[in-house]
Each structure stands twice: as C-alpha cells, then as structure tokens.
Design an enzyme around this catalytic site. Structure first.
Site, PDB file in Angstrom:
ATOM      1  N   LYS A 155       1.089  -1.334   0.098  1.00  0.00           N
ATOM      2  CA  LYS A 155      -0.070   0.521   0.335  1.00  0.00           C
ATOM      3  C   LYS A 155       1.018   1.385  -0.069  1.00  0.00           C
ATOM      4  CE  LYS A 155      -2.430  -0.649   3.709  1.00  0.00           C
ATOM      5  NZ  LYS A 155      -1.541  -2.329   4.176  1.00  0.00           N
TER       6      LYS A 155
ATOM      7  N   ARG B 161     -10.020  -0.415   9.082  1.00  0.00           N
ATOM      8  CA  ARG B 161      -9.663  -1.713   8.436  1.00  0.00           C
ATOM      9  C   ARG B 161     -10.936  -2.797   9.283  1.00  0.00           C
ATOM     10  NH1 ARG B 161      -3.810  -0.294   8.888  1.00  0.00           N
ATOM     11  NH2 ARG B 161      -2.645  -1.804   9.334  1.00  0.00           N
TER      12      ARG B 161
ATOM     13  N   ARG C 253      10.940  -5.180   5.100  1.00  0.00           N
ATOM     14  CA  ARG C 253      11.296  -4.191   5.039  1.00  0.00           C
ATOM     15  C   ARG C 253      12.116  -3.051   5.720  1.00  0.00           C
ATOM     16  NH1 ARG C 253       5.289  -2.183   5.007  1.00  0.00           N
ATOM     17  NH2 ARG C 253       4.857  -3.141   7.421  1.00  0.00           N
TER      18      ARG C 253
ATOM     19  N   ARG D 194      10.998  -0.528  11.505  1.00  0.00           N
ATOM     20  CA  ARG D 194       9.364  -0.533  12.308  1.00  0.00           C
ATOM     21  C   ARG D 194       9.271  -1.781  12.912  1.00  0.00           C
ATOM     22  NH1 ARG D 194       4.591  -0.238   8.687  1.00  0.00           N
ATOM     23  NH2 ARG D 194       3.442  -1.103  10.171  1.00  0.00           N
TER      24      ARG D 194
ATOM     25  N   ARG E  13      -0.761  -9.273  13.332  1.00  0.00           N
ATOM     26  CA  ARG E  13      -0.938  -8.017  12.285  1.00  0.00           C
ATOM     27  C   ARG E  13      -1.765  -8.960  11.223  1.00  0.00           C
ATOM     28  NH1 ARG E  13       3.831  -5.304  11.144  1.00  0.00           N
ATOM     29  NH2 ARG E  13       2.305  -4.256   9.393  1.00  0.00           N
TER      30      ARG E  13
HETATM   31  P1  AMP Z   1       0.342  -0.081   9.232  1.00  0.00           P
HETATM   32  O1  AMP Z   1       1.174   1.800   8.894  1.00  0.00           O
HETATM   33  O2  AMP Z   1      -1.453   0.725   8.373  1.00  0.00           O
HETATM   34  O3  AMP Z   1       0.610  -1.283   9.121  1.00  0.00           O
HETATM   35  O4  AMP Z   1      -0.364   0.280  10.858  1.00  0.00           O
HETATM   36  C1  AMP Z   1       0.729   0.111  12.278  1.00  0.00           C
HETATM   37  C2  AMP Z   1      -0.569   0.323  13.036  1.00  0.00           C
HETATM   38  O5  AMP Z   1      -1.052   1.259  12.990  1.00  0.00           O
HETATM   39  C3  AMP Z   1      -1.172  -0.922  12.680  1.00  0.00           C
HETATM   40  O6  AMP Z   1      -0.996  -2.405  13.126  1.00  0.00           O
HETATM   41  C4  AMP Z   1      -2.156  -0.185  13.529  1.00  0.00           C
HETATM   42  O7  AMP Z   1      -2.139  -0.866  15.128  1.00  0.00           O
HETATM   43  C5  AMP Z   1      -2.745   1.080  13.426  1.00  0.00           C
HETATM   44  N1  AMP Z   1      -3.220   0.862  12.761  1.00  0.00           N
HETATM   45  C6  AMP Z   1      -3.237   2.236  11.904  1.00  0.00           C
HETATM   46  N2  AMP Z   1      -4.129   2.202  10.586  1.00  0.00           N
HETATM   47  C7  AMP Z   1      -5.487   1.247  11.920  1.00  0.00           C
HETATM   48  C8  AMP Z   1      -6.843   1.123  11.467  1.00  0.00           C
HETATM   49  N3  AMP Z   1      -7.366   1.868  10.745  1.00  0.00           N
HETATM   50  N4  AMP Z   1      -7.301   1.133  12.915  1.00  0.00           N
HETATM   51  C9  AMP Z   1      -6.894   0.574  13.421  1.00  0.00           C
HETATM   52  N5  AMP Z   1      -5.312   0.722  13.909  1.00  0.00           N
HETATM   53  C10 AMP Z   1      -4.597   0.954  12.822  1.00  0.00           C
END
Ligand code: AMP
Length: 212
Positions: free
Chosen positions: A13, A88, A122, A155, A166
C-alpha cells in the site's frame, strides 16, 4: 477522487501510494504514518497509540475515527486523496461513509508467504522514508539509503511475533471489507505480487478512467 487502499500489512500500500502522489495530484493519508508521527513527536494520544501498535493490535475504532476526521478537516472536500490503512474494520468503513463518499477501493491481493518476507525484509530510510526490502529491493550499500545516505531502520512492529498478530487481525477484521466494498460495486482488485511497473501501470489506468 477518493481512493481507499485495502490490503494486508506488506501488500504494498505504501509503495503504490508513493507512486500515486509522485505522479498525480493526490494527498496520502496513512493512519499508520499519522500514528507513528504522533508517537515520535509525543503528540495527542501518543501513549495509547504506542500501546496498541507495538503489540500489533488494532487501535480502537473510536480513536481512529476521531483522528481521521480531524485530519480530513485540514483539506478541501475537493482534494483528491488516498486512504492507506483506513478503514480497517466494518465500523470504520461505516463511519467513513458518514463523512465522505469514495470512488473506489483498491484491494491489493498478495499471497501470505510473500507478505511475510516483505514485512521481515522491510527497511525504511530514517530521513526520506523511502521503503527498501533486503530480499526484493535492497539498497546499493547495506543498511544505507541510496538517496539520502542516511541509516535505514526497521519498524518495531515488523518483528516476527508482532507480524503474526497483525496478519491474523487483518484476516479477522479487515478482510470482511473486501466483500463490503464489492457489494457497493467499488472494489477493484489488483494482484500485488507483480513488478512495481506493472502495478503502477494498472493504477495509472484506473485513475485515468475515473478522471474522465
Ligand atoms: P500500518 O502502517 O498501516 O501497517 O499500521 C501500523 C499499525 O497502526 C497497525 O498495526 C495498527 O496498530 C495501527 N493502525 C493503523 N491504521 C489503523 C486503523 N485504521 N485501525 C486500527 N489500527 C490502525
């Protein structure tokens, strides 16, 4: 144009978003990036966000929705944007529908074995945030960004145990959104285990179609 990017962690993404913002007049709204920035700067709700994110848990819908709504208020309703990592859950999608219409939801379909390598491999430039992967797109010099010459970091939630959590949460909470947007005739599926160039081409064609 408002685009939602749906896909598992590691489905690409962020990489697609980089392409879209470099080539089209879009703003990139990534909830993960917004939350990480708040954690780095100890901004509003940073401790709560930190707590959930480090464990690979989803941040509760109420809090996510509140943050997204306040971010969207910074932009004109005419601004084109990509929502990356939001919604999400079905609850978040329902909330989003009360604040804006969306034109399409792009679902990046990537096999789970590929996702795991993408996440464990990553690396991110600490300065320009360019994304590398030690298996698929390594930097010229180990651990150093090709552009900024800065150190690459990993990360905290790209740790194997957290990755498992996740991916599991993605299956339980986010995959139902695929049917949700398909039922609204908004879903466009892109097979994500292909070359960057071919994915970018598909995305460009899609944006051109909507811009007519
Ligand atoms: P990402 O960078 O999109 O992989 O998001 C990293 C982390 O942020 C996720 O594992 C969640 O802990 C939190 N997170 C990001 N977006 C959301 C969302 N829309 N709803 C809930 N948690 C989120």
């Amino acid at each position: 144009m408002k685009i939602i990017l749906l896909g598992a962690p590691g489905s690409g993404k962020g990489t697609i978003s980089e392409h879209i913002i470099a080539n089209h007049n879009f703003i990139h709204l990534s909830t993960g990036n917004i939350f990480r920035k708040r954690m780095d700067e100890k901004g509003l709700y940073w401790e709560e966000l930190n707590n959930y994110m480090l464990k690979g848990k989803l941040v509760p819908d109420d809090l996510v929705n509140k943050i997204v709504k306040s971010e969207l208020l910074n932009y004109s309703p005419k601004q084109s944007y990509i929502l990356d990592g939001y919604p999400r859950t079905i609850e978040q999608a329902e909330f989003l529908s009360t604040i804006t219409d969306v034109d399409c939801a792009i679902y990046l379909d990537v096999p789970e074995t590929v996702l795991e390598k993408r996440l464990t491999g990553r690396r991110i430039c600490t300065q320009c945030k360019k994304i590398y992967n030690v298996y698929f797109s390594p930097p010229k010099n180990d651990g150093i960004c090709d552009i900024e010459n800065a150190v690459l970091s990993q990360r905290k939630d790209d740790d194997p145990t957290v990755i498992k959590e996740r991916l599991q949460l993605y299956k339980e909470s986010t995959m139902p959104l695929i049917d949700y947007y398909a039922n609204k005739n908004l879903l466009v599926t892109i097979f994500g285990d292909k070359s960057k160039e071919s994915i970018n081409k598909e995305v460009d064609e899609l944006i051109a179609k909507f811009s007519k």
